[in-house]
Design a protein around this motif. Structure first.
Motif, PDB file in Angstrom:
ATOM      1  N   VAL A 144       0.823  -1.201   0.000  1.00  0.00           N
ATOM      2  CA  VAL A 144       0.000   0.000   0.000  1.00  0.00           C
ATOM      3  C   VAL A 144       0.860   1.254   0.000  1.00  0.00           C
ATOM      4  O   VAL A 144       0.589   2.220  -0.717  1.00  0.00           O
ATOM      5  CB  VAL A 144      -0.949  -0.010   1.216  1.00  0.00           C
ATOM      6  CG1 VAL A 144      -1.710   1.296   1.324  1.00  0.00           C
ATOM      7  CG2 VAL A 144      -1.918  -1.179   1.108  1.00  0.00           C
ATOM      8  N   LEU A 163      -7.318   5.130  -2.171  1.00  0.00           N
ATOM      9  CA  LEU A 163      -6.940   4.621  -0.857  1.00  0.00           C
ATOM     10  C   LEU A 163      -8.051   4.859   0.163  1.00  0.00           C
ATOM     11  O   LEU A 163      -8.306   4.010   1.030  1.00  0.00           O
ATOM     12  CB  LEU A 163      -5.651   5.298  -0.394  1.00  0.00           C
ATOM     13  CG  LEU A 163      -4.373   4.883  -1.132  1.00  0.00           C
ATOM     14  CD1 LEU A 163      -3.228   5.831  -0.798  1.00  0.00           C
ATOM     15  CD2 LEU A 163      -3.987   3.455  -0.783  1.00  0.00           C
ATOM     16  N   LYS A 166     -10.780   2.306  -0.003  1.00  0.00           N
ATOM     17  CA  LYS A 166     -10.377   1.030   0.585  1.00  0.00           C
ATOM     18  C   LYS A 166     -10.498   1.063   2.111  1.00  0.00           C
ATOM     19  O   LYS A 166     -10.582   0.017   2.748  1.00  0.00           O
ATOM     20  CB  LYS A 166      -8.947   0.687   0.171  1.00  0.00           C
ATOM     21  CG  LYS A 166      -8.794   0.381  -1.321  1.00  0.00           C
ATOM     22  CD  LYS A 166      -7.360   0.038  -1.671  1.00  0.00           C
ATOM     23  CE  LYS A 166      -7.237  -0.259  -3.163  1.00  0.00           C
ATOM     24  NZ  LYS A 166      -7.950  -1.487  -3.552  1.00  0.00           N
ATOM     25  N   CYS A 167     -10.475   2.257   2.685  1.00  0.00           N
ATOM     26  CA  CYS A 167     -10.576   2.373   4.142  1.00  0.00           C
ATOM     27  C   CYS A 167     -11.966   2.031   4.661  1.00  0.00           C
ATOM     28  O   CYS A 167     -12.130   1.765   5.851  1.00  0.00           O
ATOM     29  CB  CYS A 167     -10.216   3.791   4.585  1.00  0.00           C
ATOM     30  SG  CYS A 167      -8.465   4.209   4.372  1.00  0.00           S
ATOM     31  N   TYR A 178      -3.047   2.938   5.371  1.00  0.00           N
ATOM     32  CA  TYR A 178      -3.695   3.655   4.272  1.00  0.00           C
ATOM     33  C   TYR A 178      -3.495   5.161   4.401  1.00  0.00           C
ATOM     34  O   TYR A 178      -3.241   5.854   3.407  1.00  0.00           O
ATOM     35  CB  TYR A 178      -5.184   3.310   4.217  1.00  0.00           C
ATOM     36  CG  TYR A 178      -5.451   1.912   3.722  1.00  0.00           C
ATOM     37  CD1 TYR A 178      -5.265   1.587   2.381  1.00  0.00           C
ATOM     38  CD2 TYR A 178      -5.883   0.914   4.590  1.00  0.00           C
ATOM     39  CE1 TYR A 178      -5.505   0.300   1.911  1.00  0.00           C
ATOM     40  CE2 TYR A 178      -6.122  -0.369   4.136  1.00  0.00           C
ATOM     41  CZ  TYR A 178      -5.934  -0.673   2.795  1.00  0.00           C
ATOM     42  OH  TYR A 178      -6.153  -1.944   2.338  1.00  0.00           O
ATOM     43  N   TYR A 227       2.257   5.355   9.380  1.00  0.00           N
ATOM     44  CA  TYR A 227       2.285   4.019   8.798  1.00  0.00           C
ATOM     45  C   TYR A 227       2.839   2.995   9.785  1.00  0.00           C
ATOM     46  O   TYR A 227       2.380   1.837   9.827  1.00  0.00           O
ATOM     47  CB  TYR A 227       3.131   4.039   7.526  1.00  0.00           C
ATOM     48  CG  TYR A 227       3.191   2.719   6.801  1.00  0.00           C
ATOM     49  CD1 TYR A 227       2.161   2.316   5.959  1.00  0.00           C
ATOM     50  CD2 TYR A 227       4.280   1.863   6.957  1.00  0.00           C
ATOM     51  CE1 TYR A 227       2.223   1.094   5.288  1.00  0.00           C
ATOM     52  CE2 TYR A 227       4.344   0.653   6.293  1.00  0.00           C
ATOM     53  CZ  TYR A 227       3.307   0.273   5.467  1.00  0.00           C
ATOM     54  OH  TYR A 227       3.359  -0.940   4.804  1.00  0.00           O
ATOM     55  N   GLY A 236      -3.386  -5.897   4.792  1.00  0.00           N
ATOM     56  CA  GLY A 236      -4.218  -5.010   4.005  1.00  0.00           C
ATOM     57  C   GLY A 236      -4.317  -5.446   2.551  1.00  0.00           C
ATOM     58  O   GLY A 236      -3.966  -6.539   2.171  1.00  0.00           O
ATOM     59  N   SER A 334     -13.676   7.835   2.664  1.00  0.00           N
ATOM     60  CA  SER A 334     -13.452   6.776   3.647  1.00  0.00           C
ATOM     61  C   SER A 334     -14.706   6.466   4.453  1.00  0.00           C
ATOM     62  O   SER A 334     -14.658   5.640   5.370  1.00  0.00           O
ATOM     63  CB  SER A 334     -12.314   7.172   4.597  1.00  0.00           C
ATOM     64  OG  SER A 334     -12.669   8.322   5.343  1.00  0.00           O
TER      65      SER A 334
END
Length: 366
Positions: A144, A163, A166-167, A178, A227, A236, A334
Motif C-alpha cells: 500500500v 486509498l 479502501k478504508c 492507508y 504508517y 491489508g 473513507s
C-alpha cells in the motif's frame, strides 16, 4: 561473403520452420530467440570488419536479451491489448503535434500560444505516463505504501481517493497504513511540482526548491510515523487494482487540462490588472480547490512581469489549498469513519501546519 550469406539463408529457413512449429503446435509467438540467433550468426563478419567497442557492445546486448527473456515475457503477458496504442498516443502528442503548433499569441496582450498550451500538456502527460508504467509493470504487486508513493507522481488526488475508498472496509489496525500511503502521495506531489518548476522556470526553482524539499521530507516523515502504527500482522490490500486501468493519456483528459490552462492564464492576466498581487493571492487559494497543476504551469510560463517571490508564494498557497481538498476527499471517501479521524486529521494537520509555517517564513525572510 557468399558462404556467409548462404549459411544465413539456411539458418533463416531453419529458424522460420522452428517458429512455425512453435506457433502452430505450442502457440508460442515470441521471436527473442530467433533474433538472438541471427545476431549471433552475424558476429563473425562484425568482428572482422568493425572496431572492438562495436562488437563488444553487440555481445553485451545479446547477453542482456538472453538473460532478460523471461522478464520480457512476463511484461508482455501483463500488457493490456491497447498498451501500444497508449504509447503511440504519447509519441503523437509529443513528437508530431507539438512541433507543428505555432508559437504565436492568439489572444491580444496575453502571453498564450498553442505551443505553450500543448507543451504544458505534454510535460504533465509524460510524468503521468512514466508513473503509470512504473506502477503497472515495475511495482505491480507492491504494498500500500509503495502504491501511494508511485500514485502520487501521477495524481495525488486520484491516489488518495482510491486509498480512502479502501478504508471503508479496512480493519481499524489497517487504517494507519492507508493514511500513511495517502501522505506519501502528498510527499511525492511536492517532488512532482519540483520537477515541473525545474523544467519551466529555473529562477523560481532556485527560490522555491528548498521549501518544497523541506515540505516533502516533513510529509514523508509524518507518513512513516503514521504508517508504523499499523498492526504488525495487518497486510491489508496490497495492490491498487482499482486504479490500474486508468489511462493517463486519454484525449479528453488532455483537452480538459488544456482548457483549464487557458482559463487560468486568462483569469490570472485580468486578476493582476484589476486586483494586483492581492488578487493573485486569493486566486491561488481558489485554484487549489480544483486542479492545481494547470494554475502552477500558467504561472511558470507567464512569469515575465511578476516578481519571483510573489510567484513562489502563490504556488505554495495553491499547494496548501490542494492538500486541504485532498483531506476532505480522504475523509469523505473513507465513509467518515470515526476511527480514522485521529490518523487522518492528525497527519494532514501536521502537513498543513508545516506548510503554513513555511509560507510565513517565506513572507518575512525572502
Amino acid at each position: 561473403m557468399r558462404l556467409f550469406m548462404g549459411g544465413g539463408l539456411i539458418l533463416g529457413i531453419l529458424l522460420g520452420m522452428n517458429y512455425y512449429v512453435k506457433q502452430t503446435q505450442f502457440h508460442v509467438f515470441g521471436v527473442t530467440t530467433i533474433v538472438i540467433a541471427l545476431i549471433t550468426y552475424c558476429l563473425a563478419p562484425i568482428v572482422a570488419t568493425q572496431p572492438s567497442w562495436f562488437y563488444l557492445t553487440i555481445v553485451v546486448v545479446v547477453l542482456l536479451l538472453t538473460e532478460l527473456k523471461h522478464t520480457f515475457t512476463e511484461i508482455a503477458q501483463r500488457m493490456k491489448s491497447d498498451e501500444m496504442v497508449t504509447l503511440a498516443k504519447f509519441l503523437a502528442i509529443s513528437g508530431i503535434i507539438l512541433p507543428m503548433l505555432p508559437n504565436e499569441n492568439f489572444i491580444p496582450d496575453i502571453d498564450l500560444t498553442p505551443y505553450s498550451i500543448w507543451l504544458a500538456t505534454v510535460v504533465v502527460s509524460g510524468i503521468s505516463y512514466l508513473s503509470y508504467l512504473l506502477k503497472r509493470y515495475v511495482f505491480h504487486e507492491s504494498g500500500v505504501l509503495v502504491s501511494g508513493i508511485i500514485g502520487g507522481m501521477y495524481s495525488s488526488t486520484a491516489t488518495i481517493s482510491v486509498l480512502a475508498r479502501k478504508c471503508k472496509k479496512a480493519r481499524v489496525g489497517e487504517l494507519p497504513q492507508y493514511v500513511g500511503a495517502m501522505l506519501a502521495a502528498v510527499s511525492m506531489m511536492f517532488l512532482r511540482f519540483l520537477i515541473l518548476i525545474f523544467i519551466f522556470s529555473k529562477d523560481i526553482f532556485k527560490v522555491i526548491s528548498p521549501f518544497l524539499v523541506v515540505m516533502s521530507i516533513i510529509t514523508a516523515i509524518t507518513a512513516w510515523v503514521i504508517y508504523s502504527r499499523r498492526e504488525k500482522n495487518a497486510e491489508g490490500d496490497q495492490t491498487m487494482e482499482a486504479d490500474d486501468n486508468s489511462n493517463p493519456l486519454e484525449f479528453k483528459v488532455a483537452l480538459i487540462f488544456a482548457a483549464l490552462f487557458v482559463l487560468f492564464t486568462v483569469v490570472t492576466h485580468y486578476v493582476l490588472i484589476y486586483a494586483g498581487t492581492g488578487g493573485l493571492t486569493a486566486l491561488s487559494f481558489i485554484a487549489g480547490l480544483s486542479d492545481t497543476t494547470p494554475f502552477i504551469l500558467n504561472l511558470l510560463q507567464n512569469s515575465g512581469n511578476i516578481q519571483t517571490g510573489i510567484l513562489a508564494t502563490a504556488i505554495m498557497q495553491a499547494i496548501i489549498s490542494s492538500i486541504f481538498v485532498n483531506l476532505c476527499y480522504a475523509y469523505f471517501f473513507s465513509g467518515r469513519r470515526k476511527d480514522i479521524r485521529p490518523f487522518l486529521f492528525g497527519g494532514f494537520g501536521v502537513v498543513i501546519g508545516a506548510n503554513l509555517i513555511v509560507i510565513l517564513f517565506f513572507y518575512f525572510f525572502t
